[in-house]
Design a protein around this motif. Structure first.
Motif, PDB file in Angstrom:
ATOM      1  N   LEU A  87      17.926  47.832 128.213  1.00 26.73           N
ATOM      2  CA  LEU A  87      17.860  49.214 128.690  1.00 26.73           C
ATOM      3  C   LEU A  87      19.001  50.072 128.173  1.00 26.73           C
ATOM      4  O   LEU A  87      18.887  51.295 128.058  1.00 26.73           O
ATOM      5  CB  LEU A  87      17.851  49.232 130.222  1.00 26.73           C
ATOM      6  CG  LEU A  87      16.620  48.650 130.897  1.00 26.73           C
ATOM      7  CD1 LEU A  87      16.877  48.390 132.376  1.00 26.73           C
ATOM      8  CD2 LEU A  87      15.425  49.578 130.732  1.00 26.73           C
ATOM      9  N   GLN A  88      20.112  49.413 127.851  1.00 24.87           N
ATOM     10  CA  GLN A  88      21.305  50.165 127.395  1.00 24.87           C
ATOM     11  C   GLN A  88      21.468  50.169 125.895  1.00 24.87           C
ATOM     12  O   GLN A  88      22.408  50.773 125.369  1.00 24.87           O
ATOM     13  CB  GLN A  88      22.562  49.560 128.039  1.00 24.87           C
ATOM     14  CG  GLN A  88      22.615  49.749 129.550  1.00 24.87           C
ATOM     15  CD  GLN A  88      23.910  49.213 130.140  1.00 24.87           C
ATOM     16  OE1 GLN A  88      23.993  48.035 130.477  1.00 24.87           O
ATOM     17  NE2 GLN A  88      24.898  50.061 130.262  1.00 24.87           N
TER      18      GLN A  88
ATOM     19  N   THR B  52      12.096  53.456 134.573  1.00 26.75           N
ATOM     20  CA  THR B  52      12.963  52.511 133.874  1.00 26.75           C
ATOM     21  C   THR B  52      13.701  51.597 134.849  1.00 26.75           C
ATOM     22  O   THR B  52      13.933  50.425 134.553  1.00 26.75           O
ATOM     23  CB  THR B  52      13.962  53.255 132.977  1.00 26.75           C
ATOM     24  OG1 THR B  52      14.666  54.246 133.751  1.00 26.75           O
ATOM     25  CG2 THR B  52      13.233  53.949 131.826  1.00 26.75           C
TER      26      THR B  52
ATOM     27  N   ARG C  82      11.708  48.626 135.646  1.00 28.82           N
ATOM     28  CA  ARG C  82      11.739  47.588 134.617  1.00 28.82           C
ATOM     29  C   ARG C  82      13.021  46.757 134.666  1.00 28.82           C
ATOM     30  O   ARG C  82      13.075  45.663 134.112  1.00 28.82           O
ATOM     31  CB  ARG C  82      11.626  48.235 133.230  1.00 28.82           C
ATOM     32  CG  ARG C  82      10.241  48.774 132.919  1.00 28.82           C
ATOM     33  CD  ARG C  82      10.276  49.830 131.811  1.00 28.82           C
ATOM     34  NE  ARG C  82      11.177  49.494 130.703  1.00 28.82           N
ATOM     35  CZ  ARG C  82      11.592  50.379 129.791  1.00 28.82           C
ATOM     36  NH1 ARG C  82      11.206  51.634 129.885  1.00 28.82           N
ATOM     37  NH2 ARG C  82      12.385  49.994 128.818  1.00 28.82           N
ATOM     38  N   ALA C  83      14.054  47.276 135.295  1.00 26.30           N
ATOM     39  CA  ALA C  83      15.343  46.578 135.336  1.00 26.30           C
ATOM     40  C   ALA C  83      15.282  45.387 136.284  1.00 26.30           C
ATOM     41  O   ALA C  83      14.658  45.457 137.344  1.00 26.30           O
ATOM     42  CB  ALA C  83      16.437  47.541 135.799  1.00 26.30           C
TER      43      ALA C  83
ATOM     44  N   TRP D  51      23.660  53.376 133.915  1.00 23.34           N
ATOM     45  CA  TRP D  51      23.206  51.982 133.872  1.00 23.34           C
ATOM     46  C   TRP D  51      24.361  51.019 134.148  1.00 23.34           C
ATOM     47  O   TRP D  51      24.141  49.937 134.711  1.00 23.34           O
ATOM     48  CB  TRP D  51      22.584  51.658 132.519  1.00 23.34           C
ATOM     49  CG  TRP D  51      21.208  52.229 132.343  1.00 23.34           C
ATOM     50  CD1 TRP D  51      20.805  53.169 131.443  1.00 23.34           C
ATOM     51  CD2 TRP D  51      20.032  51.877 133.099  1.00 23.34           C
ATOM     52  NE1 TRP D  51      19.466  53.438 131.586  1.00 23.34           N
ATOM     53  CE2 TRP D  51      18.970  52.662 132.586  1.00 23.34           C
ATOM     54  CE3 TRP D  51      19.784  51.004 134.145  1.00 23.34           C
ATOM     55  CZ2 TRP D  51      17.668  52.572 133.101  1.00 23.34           C
ATOM     56  CZ3 TRP D  51      18.504  50.921 134.662  1.00 23.34           C
ATOM     57  CH2 TRP D  51      17.468  51.689 134.144  1.00 23.34           C
TER      58      TRP D  51
ATOM     59  N   TYR E  14      19.422  44.289 131.266  1.00 18.93           N
ATOM     60  CA  TYR E  14      20.184  45.538 131.189  1.00 18.93           C
ATOM     61  C   TYR E  14      20.598  45.839 129.766  1.00 18.93           C
ATOM     62  O   TYR E  14      20.687  47.020 129.372  1.00 18.93           O
ATOM     63  CB  TYR E  14      21.383  45.492 132.142  1.00 18.93           C
ATOM     64  CG  TYR E  14      20.936  45.704 133.571  1.00 18.93           C
ATOM     65  CD1 TYR E  14      20.678  46.988 134.040  1.00 18.93           C
ATOM     66  CD2 TYR E  14      20.724  44.638 134.434  1.00 18.93           C
ATOM     67  CE1 TYR E  14      20.227  47.209 135.338  1.00 18.93           C
ATOM     68  CE2 TYR E  14      20.278  44.834 135.720  1.00 18.93           C
ATOM     69  CZ  TYR E  14      20.016  46.119 136.162  1.00 18.93           C
ATOM     70  OH  TYR E  14      19.557  46.324 137.444  1.00 18.93           O
TER      71      TYR E  14
END
Length: 357
Positions: free
Chosen positions: A355-356, A9, A12-13, A319, A352
């Protein structure tokens, strides 16, 4: 619900890298092929896996002689414009594939193409980064690369390098750096070079606070007008056990001087015995402008993804922490404000947020 923070992951950020050396990030296979093309003899291995292992083991050996030998090999195969172009192109591609959206990559042109004008080395780097960035965009992994030109502290070509920073500013060169031994070679040793940067409004980041301590940091800030500190991690020498700060640490935190921290590299060179003992987390928690960087991807066997993942795993980062160091890096980047805002609003924050979510 936020996705789990792990290597997949983090890859991917969207990531921002401020301290990466071109001659420390070659692909092992490229070293072999360039050596063959140049008739360069003396590589310690003849296949890419073994050569990659040798670079990491030599850099981990604790021997400065062996560590420096690793760069003798990489620089040794980068002695034509074509070789420099290839290495720069592959650097852009490799960083983009790792999810880096903006990077500043540094190199001392005086170490390349001996006997040729420094301009030839600079132009080969710029052309290589541009080609790699175009290829990465076509592959769906856009990246922007800014070039930092290093002058070697122990040599006397600072004026030339400073002039190139100003001359090529609109072509992709974003700033000036001093590399090489901190001890014995102060960053204001050649004031005329700093004057060239002052007149041309050239940005500068200075290696300081890596091998040497607080005095090196003060010299970089006050002597050379550093806007960022390459490594800078020895600022932790002025952080007391109760979290109170000495005067230089207080200044660096208050002024939010960007620290280009490369934890794996610092452990490798013996500055700290382990990642767990490294002050990166403490500095981050205390509000210093900490960023995470690779330094030398080949020698340390790291990527932007692995560096962030290892720090996050070791210190329990979330994150929010990863996003914070990324946004700090973008804030410290030598970018035009409009491009910085575009990357922040259109790339970093949406990345982000996904992802969050």
């Amino acid at each position: 619900m936020a996705v789990e923070l792990n290597a997949d992951t983090v890859r991917r950020a969207p990531k921002v890298l401020l301290h990466d050396h071109l001659d420390g990030g070659l692909r092992p296979q490229t070293v072999l092929e360039l050596a063959d093309a140049a008739g360069y003899c003396g590589l310690p291995a003849s296949d890419s896996d073994a050569l990659g292992r040798w670079f990491r083991q030599a850099a981990d050996s604790g021997s400065l002689v062996r560590y420096l030998e690793t760069f003798a090999h990489t620089v040794g195969v980068m002695q034509t414009p074509e070789a420099v172009h290839r290495v720069a192109r592959e650097c852009a591609l490799d960083l983009a594939a790792d999810g880096v959206v903006y990077a500043e990559v540094r190199m001392a042109p005086e170490l390349l193409l001996p006997g040729m004008p420094l301009e030839a080395a600079v132009e080969a780097m710029l052309d290589g980064y541009a080609q790699g960035s175009r290829d990465a965009a076509e592959a769906g992994t856009p990246i922007r690369i800014g070039t930092l030109l290093c002058a070697m502290r122990q040599d006397d070509r600072w004026d030339e390098v400073a002039g190139l920073v100003v001359r090529y500013r609109d072509a992709g060169v974003v700033g000036f750096d001093l590399a090489g031994p901190e001890i014995g070679f102060p960053p204001d040793r050649i004031p005329s070079a700093l004057a060239v940067l002052d007149r041309g409004h050239g940005h500068r980041t200075i290696h300081a606070g890596e091998a040497a301590g607080i005095d090196s940091i003060v010299a970089a800030l006050d002597g050379a007008g550093a806007e960022r500190l390459g490594h800078g991690v020895r600022i932790a020498d002025e952080v007391r056990d109760d979290g109170t700060l000495g005067p230089v640490a207080q200044r660096v935190r208050d002024e939010q001087v960007t620290l280009e921290v490369a934890p794996s590299s610092n452990v490798q060179t013996g500055a700290y015995p382990s990642l767990a003992a490294h002050p990166v987390d403490r500095l981050h928690r205390l509000g210093f402008a900490v960023t995470l960087n690779t330094d030398n991807r080949l020698m340390s066997g790291v990527s932007a993804t692995s560096e962030i993942t290892d720090v996050a795993t070791t210190f329990g980062w979330t994150w929010d922490d990863v996003r914070a160091v990324t946004e700090r890096a973008l804030a410290g980047a030598f970018l035009a404000d409009a491009e910085r805002a575009r990357l922040l609003d259109q790339v970093v924050r949406p990345g982000y947020a996904a992802l969050q979510a």
